[in-house]
Design an enzyme around this catalytic site. Structure first.
Site, PDB file in Angstrom:
ATOM      1  N   HIS A   1      -2.363   7.954   6.849  1.00 42.94           N
ATOM      2  CA  HIS A   1      -1.365   8.758   6.120  1.00 42.94           C
ATOM      3  C   HIS A   1      -2.001  10.031   5.552  1.00 42.94           C
ATOM      4  O   HIS A   1      -1.381  11.091   5.545  1.00 42.94           O
ATOM      5  CB  HIS A   1      -0.777   7.961   4.952  1.00 42.94           C
TER       6      HIS A   1
ATOM      7  N   GLY B   1       0.837  -1.193   0.000  1.00 46.47           N
ATOM      8  CA  GLY B   1       0.000   0.000   0.000  1.00 46.47           C
ATOM      9  C   GLY B   1       0.874   1.246   0.000  1.00 46.47           C
ATOM     10  O   GLY B   1       1.990   1.221   0.527  1.00 46.47           O
TER      11      GLY B   1
ATOM     12  N   HIS C   1      -4.480   2.043   7.678  1.00 45.91           N
ATOM     13  CA  HIS C   1      -3.115   2.580   7.756  1.00 45.91           C
ATOM     14  C   HIS C   1      -2.925   3.701   6.721  1.00 45.91           C
ATOM     15  O   HIS C   1      -2.375   4.758   7.035  1.00 45.91           O
ATOM     16  CB  HIS C   1      -2.122   1.427   7.521  1.00 45.91           C
ATOM     17  N   GLU C   2      -3.428   3.475   5.503  1.00 45.86           N
ATOM     18  CA  GLU C   2      -3.254   4.483   4.441  1.00 45.86           C
ATOM     19  C   GLU C   2      -4.117   5.719   4.700  1.00 45.86           C
ATOM     20  O   GLU C   2      -3.697   6.845   4.430  1.00 45.86           O
ATOM     21  CB  GLU C   2      -3.594   3.897   3.066  1.00 45.86           C
TER      22      GLU C   2
ATOM     23  N   LEU D   1       6.429   1.855   4.609  1.00 45.39           N
ATOM     24  CA  LEU D   1       7.531   2.182   3.694  1.00 45.39           C
ATOM     25  C   LEU D   1       8.202   3.503   4.084  1.00 45.39           C
ATOM     26  O   LEU D   1       9.360   3.718   3.752  1.00 45.39           O
ATOM     27  CB  LEU D   1       7.014   2.257   2.254  1.00 45.39           C
TER      28      LEU D   1
ATOM     29  N   GLN E   1       3.075  10.006   0.875  1.00 41.64           N
ATOM     30  CA  GLN E   1       4.349   9.289   0.996  1.00 41.64           C
ATOM     31  C   GLN E   1       5.281   9.554  -0.191  1.00 41.64           C
ATOM     32  O   GLN E   1       6.469   9.271  -0.115  1.00 41.64           O
ATOM     33  CB  GLN E   1       4.113   7.775   1.127  1.00 41.64           C
TER      34      GLN E   1
HETATM   35 CO    CO Z   1       2.663   3.566   5.743  1.00 37.18          CO
END
Ligand code: CO
Length: 183
Positions: free
Chosen positions: A139, A46, A135-136, A94, A51
């Site tokens: 972000h 993902g 989780h995304e 990441l 990011q």
């Molecule tokens: Co992440």
């Protein structure tokens, strides 16, 4: 887009609330395609736009399927409508290389989002997809999974996180054996 463009802990873009996506054009499709490639290169499943230094509310996911296939998913302007249950999963990110932590989150979610054409969709899901989506979506709100650990774990991670922030992106994600914990 390459994996080198993934921003690392300490980069201010990871802490900004992303702006909504309003234009669904070819450029968005190309950007999503690039993000998908960078995500695969970094062995992730993902990746959210912030990011890669794009403060816009969209994300890509590559869900591993049987037969080594990967289901490619895109979500813009996701909004959680309902959640239920609770489960723990070892998450990594990441943008936060070399750190993984058990994180408690709702087990299933119902969300509203827009697909790559801008059409509104509703999705109810659980398991790994629900985990990666939450989780995304974090972000997109400037939240990182390490913000969600217990105060004791947070204290233990403090040094490693400080080091990451001070490395100015020099610390890169490494190829992982377990691909299911990097998003
Ligand atoms: Co992440």
């Amino acid at each position: 887009m390459t994996a080198d463009e993934i921003r690392i802990y300490g980069d201010p873009v990871l802490r900004k609330k992303a702006d909504p996506v309003v234009i669904f054009d070819d450029e968005l499709k190309e950007t999503a395609e690039g993000m998908y490639m960078a995500m695969l290169e970094a062995d992730g499943i993902g990746l959210a736009a912030p990011q890669v230094n794009i403060s816009k509310a969209f994300l890509v996911i590559g869900m591993p399927k049987e037969d080594d296939e990967i289901e490619r998913l895109f979500f813009a302007n996701p909004e959680m409508l309902e959640t239920g249950g609770e489960t723990s999963y070892k998450e990594g990110c990441l943008s936060v290389p070399e750190i993984s932590e058990e994180i408690l989150r709702p087990e299933w979610i119902k969300l509203k989002y827009q697909d790559i054409e801008g059409n509104e969709q509703i999705l109810e899901t659980d398991g790994l997809l629900a985990r990666v989506l939450q989780h995304e979506i974090d972000h997109l709100n400037g939240i990182l999974f390490v913000d969600r650990v217990s105060p004791i774990r947070k204290a233990l991670l403090k040094r490693a996180l400080k080091k990451l922030a001070e490395s100015n992106g020099e610390e890169r994600p490494r190829k992982k054996h377990n691909l299911l914990d990097q998003f």
